[in-house]
Scaffold this motif. Structure first.
Motif, PDB file in Angstrom:
ATOM      1  N   LYS A   1      40.191  47.107  33.341  1.00 57.78           N
ATOM      2  CA  LYS A   1      40.870  45.988  33.982  1.00 57.78           C
ATOM      3  C   LYS A   1      39.852  44.881  34.266  1.00 57.78           C
ATOM      4  CE  LYS A   1      45.066  47.768  34.734  1.00 57.78           C
ATOM      5  NZ  LYS A   1      46.337  47.123  34.366  1.00 57.78           N
TER       6      LYS A   1
ATOM      7  N   THR B   1      46.357  40.993  45.587  1.00 52.32           N
ATOM      8  CA  THR B   1      46.767  40.999  44.184  1.00 52.32           C
ATOM      9  C   THR B   1      47.306  39.619  43.844  1.00 52.32           C
ATOM     10  OG1 THR B   1      49.043  41.658  44.642  1.00 52.32           O
ATOM     11  CG2 THR B   1      47.416  43.431  44.384  1.00 52.32           C
TER      12      THR B   1
ATOM     13  N   LEU C   1      39.179  41.761  36.819  1.00 48.50           N
ATOM     14  CA  LEU C   1      39.581  41.151  38.084  1.00 48.50           C
ATOM     15  C   LEU C   1      38.985  39.757  38.194  1.00 48.50           C
ATOM     16  CD1 LEU C   1      39.003  44.142  40.553  1.00 48.50           C
ATOM     17  CD2 LEU C   1      41.071  43.566  39.282  1.00 48.50           C
TER      18      LEU C   1
ATOM     19  N   LYS D   1      40.656  51.524  35.462  1.00 47.83           N
ATOM     20  CA  LYS D   1      41.758  52.164  36.179  1.00 47.83           C
ATOM     21  C   LYS D   1      41.734  53.640  35.800  1.00 47.83           C
ATOM     22  CE  LYS D   1      46.828  52.216  36.409  1.00 47.83           C
ATOM     23  NZ  LYS D   1      48.077  51.582  35.890  1.00 47.83           N
TER      24      LYS D   1
ATOM     25  N   VAL E   1      35.637  44.916  46.168  1.00 51.19           N
ATOM     26  CA  VAL E   1      36.451  45.560  45.138  1.00 51.19           C
ATOM     27  C   VAL E   1      36.554  47.038  45.486  1.00 51.19           C
ATOM     28  CG1 VAL E   1      36.613  46.191  42.702  1.00 51.19           C
ATOM     29  CG2 VAL E   1      35.813  43.917  43.349  1.00 51.19           C
TER      30      VAL E   1
ATOM     31  N   GLU F   1      43.700  52.219  40.934  1.00 51.88           N
ATOM     32  CA  GLU F   1      43.642  50.918  40.276  1.00 51.88           C
ATOM     33  C   GLU F   1      42.683  49.999  41.014  1.00 51.88           C
ATOM     34  OE1 GLU F   1      46.497  47.511  38.329  1.00 51.88           O
ATOM     35  OE2 GLU F   1      47.381  49.227  39.363  1.00 51.88           O
ATOM     36  N   PRO F   2      41.741  49.362  40.282  1.00 46.47           N
ATOM     37  CA  PRO F   2      40.793  48.462  40.949  1.00 46.47           C
ATOM     38  C   PRO F   2      41.490  47.193  41.437  1.00 46.47           C
ATOM     39  CG  PRO F   2      40.517  48.353  38.565  1.00 46.47           C
ATOM     40  CD  PRO F   2      41.505  49.445  38.827  1.00 46.47           C
ATOM     41  N   CYS F   3      41.153  46.779  42.653  1.00 43.73           N
ATOM     42  CA  CYS F   3      41.742  45.584  43.265  1.00 43.73           C
ATOM     43  C   CYS F   3      40.709  44.955  44.196  1.00 43.73           C
ATOM     44  CB  CYS F   3      42.986  45.934  44.096  1.00 43.73           C
ATOM     45  SG  CYS F   3      44.316  46.756  43.224  1.00 43.73           S
ATOM     46  N   TRP F   4      40.947  43.708  44.538  1.00 41.55           N
ATOM     47  CA  TRP F   4      40.181  43.063  45.595  1.00 41.55           C
ATOM     48  C   TRP F   4      40.827  43.381  46.944  1.00 41.55           C
ATOM     49  CZ3 TRP F   4      35.534  40.900  45.583  1.00 41.55           C
ATOM     50  CH2 TRP F   4      35.006  40.401  44.385  1.00 41.55           C
ATOM     51  N   PHE F   5      39.972  43.603  47.950  1.00 40.52           N
ATOM     52  CA  PHE F   5      40.450  43.869  49.305  1.00 40.52           C
ATOM     53  C   PHE F   5      39.692  42.993  50.295  1.00 40.52           C
ATOM     54  CE2 PHE F   5      41.272  47.728  46.954  1.00 40.52           C
ATOM     55  CZ  PHE F   5      42.505  48.165  47.412  1.00 40.52           C
TER      56      PHE F   5
ATOM     57  N   LYS G   1      45.040  44.585  50.743  1.00 45.48           N
ATOM     58  CA  LYS G   1      44.992  44.501  49.286  1.00 45.48           C
ATOM     59  C   LYS G   1      45.371  43.094  48.826  1.00 45.48           C
ATOM     60  CE  LYS G   1      47.387  46.447  45.269  1.00 45.48           C
ATOM     61  NZ  LYS G   1      48.527  47.309  44.880  1.00 45.48           N
TER      62      LYS G   1
ATOM     63  N   TYR H   1      42.923  51.196  44.668  1.00 54.43           N
ATOM     64  CA  TYR H   1      44.187  51.418  45.373  1.00 54.43           C
ATOM     65  C   TYR H   1      44.816  52.687  44.815  1.00 54.43           C
ATOM     66  CZ  TYR H   1      48.869  50.590  47.229  1.00 54.43           C
ATOM     67  OH  TYR H   1      50.070  50.713  47.887  1.00 54.43           O
TER      68      TYR H   1
END
Length: 439
Positions: free
Chosen positions: A369, A427, A371, A220, A397, A412-416, A425, A400
């Motif tokens: 982070k 979460t 995931l 992040k 990945v 911030e790393p997230c799955w999309f 997004k 955001y």
């Protein structure tokens, strides 16, 4: 005759003195810079100018070894792949199938001793002119978004390459004559044996998805950003003396000169420039559209960060370039994260983009982070009622982006999930019912 020698001495003395005076004048001469500034054209670069290959970089590569997939989305690996492509001799480029079926694509990708390179957008063949050496002088006026490379015959210094288009279901095939085939295998293929394993997510009647089996570790980030709306105004308007500014609201400024207008939105950190007289409904071929768009942006150093071609629409001559960081796409519902150009009658018609660029990483705020794995995400998606796997273009990945202060952003790393160019997004809080649609 007796005066000749004195005369020679006088002449020589005068020449020496003249030389000294001229040398002194040259050393001490200062040109009239004010005049130069007034007469020379003013060139403004907002950021560094880039090469075309910088904006057509792939985002993922998978490899097939002994009925198993490995893969990577590493930015350095993508750079290595593009460098390995440099100078390839592309021979016998020809269409194989103009009605390509999903099952056929899946079988090709599953072929042992092959790699598939994924591009975020449809790439015109002409864009690779500075990378490949095409034997054909006239390239097809079409595009591709995947390359399948068969290295099974590399010992013969030959590769077979397939170009796939998702837009028009077209498959093109070519051969590559590669003197350094062993080097390609050593630098690109052999390291892939150590990459994470990837899972094929099969979908009846659709091209499979390919996602990492392992959990994902990503940082992040927090960045200072630099905002340059004034520079864009100086670049886009030809005569600044005619430009009039009006404040539309607390977060909106408008500039116009009678021919064009530019709106600054400080809330979305974006600008929109329009030249109405250039509006046109004439379709432009993909190669020219991309060249015109790229050169327009690059001329003023407009690729201020890592932007990559992600979508094109020749029906309205629109191209979109997505903002990336460390090889991952950036999405947000606060700030705009794409450059969009719409080409008109011999010039730009509409230009929309962020006016900020990343300046400095605040290392003290960096945080690692973890995931969930791609496999876990797929299993959770299967349980949702409002997302169908068959509607998904890809699961990726990304970062955001949010901001609390005007010049500091958090990524911030997230799955999309990507569906029709729109990112959603994912979460842990919303996987039970996804609501956020982010462009």
């Amino acid at each position: 005759m007796k005066y000749i020698e004195p005369v020679k001495s006088v002449v020589l003395f005068l020449l020496v003195m003249l030389s000294v005076v001229l040398t002194f004048m040259i050393w001490t001469y200062t040109p009239d810079y004010k005049f130069i500034e007034q007469t020379e054209g003013k060139e403004i670069l907002i950021g560094p100018q880039k090469e075309m290959k910088d904006v057509i970089r792939p985002y993922k590569a998978i490899y097939r070894f002994d009925k198993e997939f490995t893969g990577t989305v590493s930015n350095s690996a993508m750079v290595d792949i593009m460098e390995a492509f440099q100078g390839w001799n592309i021979l016998d480029l020809m269409p194989v199938d103009n009605n390509l079926k999903a099952d056929s694509v899946n079988e090709m990708i599953r072929t042992n001793n092959s790699m598939t390179v994924f591009f975020p957008g449809e790439i015109p063949y002409s864009a690779f002119n500075t990378i490949f050496q095409f034997a054909d002088k006239e390239l097809p006026e079409t595009t591709f978004n995947r390359m399948i490379i068969d290295w099974s015959k590399y010992n013969n210094k030959e590769l077979q390459v397939f170009f796939l288009s998702g837009n028009n279901e077209l498959l093109m095939r070519s051969h590559v004559s590669l003197e350094n085939a062993n080097q390609f295998v050593r630098n690109i293929i052999e390291p892939a044996k150590t990459y994470s394993t990837f899972k094929e997510v099969e979908r009846d009647g659709f091209i499979s998805l390919y996602i990492a089996n392992d959990k994902i570790e990503s940082a992040k980030y927090t960045y200072f950003i630099e905002e340059k709306p004034e520079l864009f105004k100086d670049v886009l308007f030809t005569n600044l003396n005619n430009v009039v500014r009006t404040d539309e609201s607390a977060t909106t400024e408008k500039y116009h000169d009678g021919m064009s207008r530019m709106v600054i939105d400080s809330k979305a950190k974006s600008l929109t420039y329009v030249y109405p007289a250039a509006e046109s409904s004439v379709r432009i071929e993909p190669s020219k559209l991309f060249t015109d768009s790229f050169e327009f942006i690059n001329e003023h150093g407009g690729f201020t960060d890592d932007y990559r071609l992600v979508s094109s629409s020749t029906s309205n001559n629109q191209l979109d370039y997505q903002l990336y960081l460390h090889g991952l796409p950036i999405y947000s519902d606060q700030a705009i994260n794409r450059i969009t150009t719409v080409w008109g009658d011999n010039r730009i018609f509409r230009y929309k983009r962020p006016y900020f660029s990343f300046e400095k990483d605040i290392t003290s705020e960096k945080e690692m982070k973890e995931l969930p794995s791609g496999s876990e995400i797929v299993e959770k998606i299967k349980k949702l009622n409002n997302i169908d796997l068959s509607d998904i273009d890809d699961i990726v990945v990304g970062f955001y982006l949010t901001y609390d202060q005007s010049t500091i952003v958090t990524l911030e790393p997230c799955w999309f999930v990507i569906r029709n160019g729109i990112s959603t997004k994912l979460t842990p809080d919303i996987l039970g019912g996804v609501k956020n649609g982010l462009e």
